[in-house]
Design a protein around this motif. Structure first.
Motif, short mmCIF file in Angstrom:
data_model
loop_
_atom_site.label_atom_id
_atom_site.label_comp_id
_atom_site.label_asym_id
_atom_site.label_seq_id
_atom_site.Cartn_x
_atom_site.Cartn_y
_atom_site.Cartn_z
N LEU A 405 -4.43 9.13 -4.57
CA LEU A 405 -5.63 8.47 -5.10
C LEU A 405 -5.97 7.16 -4.40
O LEU A 405 -6.89 6.47 -4.81
CB LEU A 405 -5.44 8.21 -6.60
N LEU A 406 -5.24 6.82 -3.35
CA LEU A 406 -5.47 5.53 -2.68
C LEU A 406 -6.89 5.40 -2.14
O LEU A 406 -7.46 4.30 -2.11
CB LEU A 406 -4.47 5.34 -1.54
N ASP A 407 -7.47 6.50 -1.67
CA ASP A 407 -8.82 6.44 -1.13
C ASP A 407 -9.78 7.29 -1.95
O ASP A 407 -10.77 7.82 -1.43
CB ASP A 407 -8.84 6.89 0.33
N ASP A 408 -9.50 7.38 -3.25
CA ASP A 408 -10.33 8.20 -4.12
C ASP A 408 -11.72 7.58 -4.28
O ASP A 408 -11.89 6.35 -4.18
CB ASP A 408 -9.67 8.34 -5.50
N ALA A 409 -12.69 8.43 -4.55
CA ALA A 409 -14.07 7.95 -4.71
C ALA A 409 -14.26 7.19 -6.01
O ALA A 409 -15.18 6.37 -6.12
CB ALA A 409 -15.04 9.14 -4.66
N ASP A 410 -13.42 7.44 -7.01
CA ASP A 410 -13.53 6.73 -8.29
C ASP A 410 -12.90 5.34 -8.15
O ASP A 410 -11.70 5.23 -7.91
CB ASP A 410 -12.81 7.53 -9.38
N PRO A 411 -13.67 4.28 -8.29
CA PRO A 411 -13.11 2.93 -8.07
C PRO A 411 -12.02 2.57 -9.07
O PRO A 411 -11.08 1.85 -8.73
CB PRO A 411 -14.33 2.01 -8.22
N LEU A 413 -9.77 4.66 -10.65
CA LEU A 413 -8.52 5.34 -10.29
C LEU A 413 -7.96 4.79 -8.98
O LEU A 413 -6.75 4.64 -8.83
CB LEU A 413 -8.77 6.84 -10.17
N ARG A 414 -8.85 4.49 -8.05
CA ARG A 414 -8.40 3.93 -6.77
C ARG A 414 -7.71 2.59 -6.97
O ARG A 414 -6.63 2.33 -6.41
CB ARG A 414 -9.61 3.77 -5.85
N ALA A 415 -8.29 1.73 -7.81
CA ALA A 415 -7.69 0.43 -8.06
C ALA A 415 -6.35 0.57 -8.80
O ALA A 415 -5.39 -0.15 -8.50
CB ALA A 415 -8.65 -0.43 -8.88
N ARG A 416 -6.27 1.50 -9.74
CA ARG A 416 -5.01 1.70 -10.47
C ARG A 416 -3.92 2.21 -9.54
O ARG A 416 -2.76 1.79 -9.63
CB ARG A 416 -5.23 2.68 -11.62
N ALA A 417 -4.28 3.10 -8.63
CA ALA A 417 -3.30 3.64 -7.70
C ALA A 417 -2.78 2.55 -6.75
O ALA A 417 -1.58 2.44 -6.50
CB ALA A 417 -3.90 4.79 -6.90
N ARG A 418 -3.68 1.72 -6.25
CA ARG A 418 -3.26 0.65 -5.33
C ARG A 418 -2.39 -0.37 -6.05
O ARG A 418 -1.36 -0.81 -5.51
CB ARG A 418 -4.51 -0.02 -4.75
N ALA A 419 -2.78 -0.76 -7.25
CA ALA A 419 -1.98 -1.72 -8.00
C ALA A 419 -0.61 -1.15 -8.32
O ALA A 419 0.41 -1.86 -8.25
CB ALA A 419 -2.71 -2.10 -9.30
N ALA A 420 -0.56 0.13 -8.66
CA ALA A 420 0.73 0.76 -8.98
C ALA A 420 1.64 0.79 -7.77
O ALA A 420 2.85 0.52 -7.87
CB ALA A 420 0.49 2.17 -9.51
N LEU A 421 1.08 1.08 -6.60
CA LEU A 421 1.91 1.14 -5.39
C LEU A 421 2.41 -0.24 -4.97
O LEU A 421 3.53 -0.37 -4.47
CB LEU A 421 1.13 1.78 -4.24
N HIS A 422 1.60 -1.26 -5.15
CA HIS A 422 2.00 -2.61 -4.76
C HIS A 422 3.21 -3.09 -5.59
O HIS A 422 4.00 -3.90 -5.10
CB HIS A 422 0.84 -3.58 -4.91
N SER A 423 3.33 -2.60 -6.82
CA SER A 423 4.45 -3.02 -7.66
C SER A 423 5.48 -1.91 -7.87
O SER A 423 6.38 -2.05 -8.68
CB SER A 423 3.91 -3.47 -9.03
N TRP A 424 5.33 -0.83 -7.13
CA TRP A 424 6.18 0.35 -7.33
C TRP A 424 7.54 0.14 -6.67
O TRP A 424 7.64 -0.37 -5.58
CB TRP A 424 5.48 1.57 -6.75
N GLY A 425 8.59 0.52 -7.37
CA GLY A 425 9.93 0.38 -6.78
C GLY A 425 11.02 0.89 -7.70
O GLY A 425 11.93 0.13 -8.05
#
Length: 471
Positions: A405-411, A413-425
């Motif tokens: 979902l990193l480049d999804d058309a839905d802003p 879902l895209r923002a949630r995916a990016r935020a989740a990856l930045h703090s994912w670990g």
């Protein structure tokens, strides 16, 4: 801090437009925030012209010119402006000067306000009151507020604030009107039922009930309160039924859309020895079950009532289905196999409730089935539910979902995916990646390759390093 320099420049420009120019050409005179913003902006205007704003030796300055003088950085100019006969026409700015940091200016402003506020027109009083309440928290703001309350308690002048667009002014006007008995119980009940401000709602509802006794008038007041759209007002009307023991009217609100109202209705019934549980069971078993019945049954029932709730999952009314899912989750009677099909329900509310209910058991739903619901052609509510469940599914499923979902058309879902990856670990992420079957690892690697444009080079490098993936 947002400095409204546009107001300052408009005032300076209007000051030279002739003697008849009013402040209406500069700002909305009914808005307290515009008056306060003008004062701040003029004081911060670094290129303020060195003009004789008070027109010494000339005809009286127009309102914008006097307004600039009242806000001028030089305290001597502000004090001279307050002594001008036209200052009484700019009471909102005089009210600001009552909290001035320069004592002589402050005292001069207080004298002007004390002499002119009682005689102000309703429009000027409303605007001035709003400004006074806005600056009341300043170091020297208490005087103007005390004077305002003193003036409002003298005569019928407080009634002018009842319809004010400023929230603080309206609240003060209603409080003083209630204290002085300016409104009848019926008027108070109507205001409580129609007003959009919860503070005014509570104030007027409590005052209406306090000023009535059991009987015809009390019944009319309760009727008005029970008919309100606001849940807090309906709840106040219900608690008043406890005086008369009218359990029949209280029973009608057991299935209200608001949990607060349902709780008040149950309280009234229990105060008079009536158990609401059988009534809820009867409602849920009826053909025309109201949406709030399932929620009410869950609030006072138990898992033993799940048998009455499960058939409601197929009810034709979406609100009933959504409340039934919520109720089953509340009584801890979730059966994932029954709820999983509801993730494709046409109602967004049902899909959301189903996803929340299934989150604790998300691993029981096949990942591939959920990933299919991330497809762009699915409704947004379905895609959001799939994201929530994949996030709760496990480390590998999380990673694949976020990267997809990193480049999804839905802003959103895209923002949630990016935020989740930045703090994912997750602690097991390196092990999970290393033990993935070759085809699945290749799929993850392909997603990582595609992610650089969206995620950025450095965040992606850290993610690859953490997973032990090829860089």
């Amino acid at each position: 801090m947002n400095i409204r320099t546009d107001l300052a420049h408009s005032a300076v420009k209007a000051a030279g437009s002739g003697p008849g120019t009013s402040m209406g050409a500069v700002l909305d005179t009914a808005k307290a925030q515009d008056w306060v913003a003008l004062d701040l902006a003029v004081r911060r205007l670094w290129d303020l012209p060195s003009t004789d704003w008070l027109g010494a030796g000339n005809p009286a300055p127009n309102e914008p010119s006097l307004a600039v003088a009242l806000c001028h950085p030089d305290g001597r100019i502000r004090q001279a402006a307050l002594a001008s006969p036209g200052s009484a026409a700019l009471l909102p700015l005089v009210a600001v000067r009552c909290a001035d940091w320069v004592a002589p200016v402050r005292e001069q402003a207080r004298a002007v306000l004390r002499g002119t506020l009682p005689e102000a027109t309703p429009e000027v009083l409303g605007a001035t009151a709003a400004v006074i309440l806005r600056v009341a928290e300043r170091r020297h703001g208490g005087f103007a507020r005390e004077l305002l309350e003193e003036v409002l308690r003298d005569g019928e002048i407080a009634d002018t604030l009842l319809g004010s667009q400023d929230r603080a002014a309206r609240r003060l006007g209603h409080r003083i009107a209630v204290e002085r008995g300016r409104l009848s119980p019926a008027d108070l009940a109507r205001i409580a039922a129609k007003d959009h401000d919860i503070v005014v709602q509570d104030l007027c509802a409590d005052a209406a009930l306090a000023r009535t006794r059991d009987g015809g008038e009390h019944g009319e007041i309760v009727r008005l309160l029970l008919g309100a759209r606001q849940a807090r007002v309906r709840a106040a009307g219900l608690t008043a039924l406890n005086r008369t023991g009218d359990t029949g009217r209280a029973t009608a609100f057991l299935a209200d859309r608001s949990g607060l109202v349902r709780a008040c209705a149950r309280w009234v019934l229990r105060q008079h020895g009536v158990d609401p549980l059988p009534h809820y069971r009867s409602l849920c078993a009826s053909r025309d079950v109201p949406p709030g019945a399932a929620a009410g049954l869950a609030e006072c029932g138990s898992a033993a009532d799940a048998g009455l709730l499960r058939p409601l999952l197929a009810h034709p009314i979406p609100a009933v289905r959504a409340r039934a899912v919520w109720a089953l989750r509340t009584v801890d009677a979730i059966e994932p196999d029954r709820l999983t099909p509801l993730l494709d329900d046409p109602s967004a509310a049902v899909v959301r409730e189903a996803s929340l209910a299934l989150t604790p058991t998300a691993t029981r739903i096949p990942e591939e089935w959920l990933r299919q619901r991330l497809a762009a052609d699915r409704p947004r509510c379905v895609r959001t539910a799939a994201f929530r469940l994949l996030d709760a599914h496990g480390t590998a499923a999380q990673l694949r979902c976020f990267l997809t979902l990193l480049d999804d058309a839905d802003p959103g879902l895209r923002a949630r995916a990016r935020a989740a990856l930045h703090s994912w670990g997750p602690a097991d992420a390196p092990t999970v990646y290393a033990t993935l079957p070759p085809t699945e690892r290749a799929h993850v690697d392909a997603l990582l390759d595609r992610a650089q444009a969206s995620l950025g080079k450095e965040p992606l490098h850290r993610l690859r390093w953490y997973l032990g993936a090829p860089r």
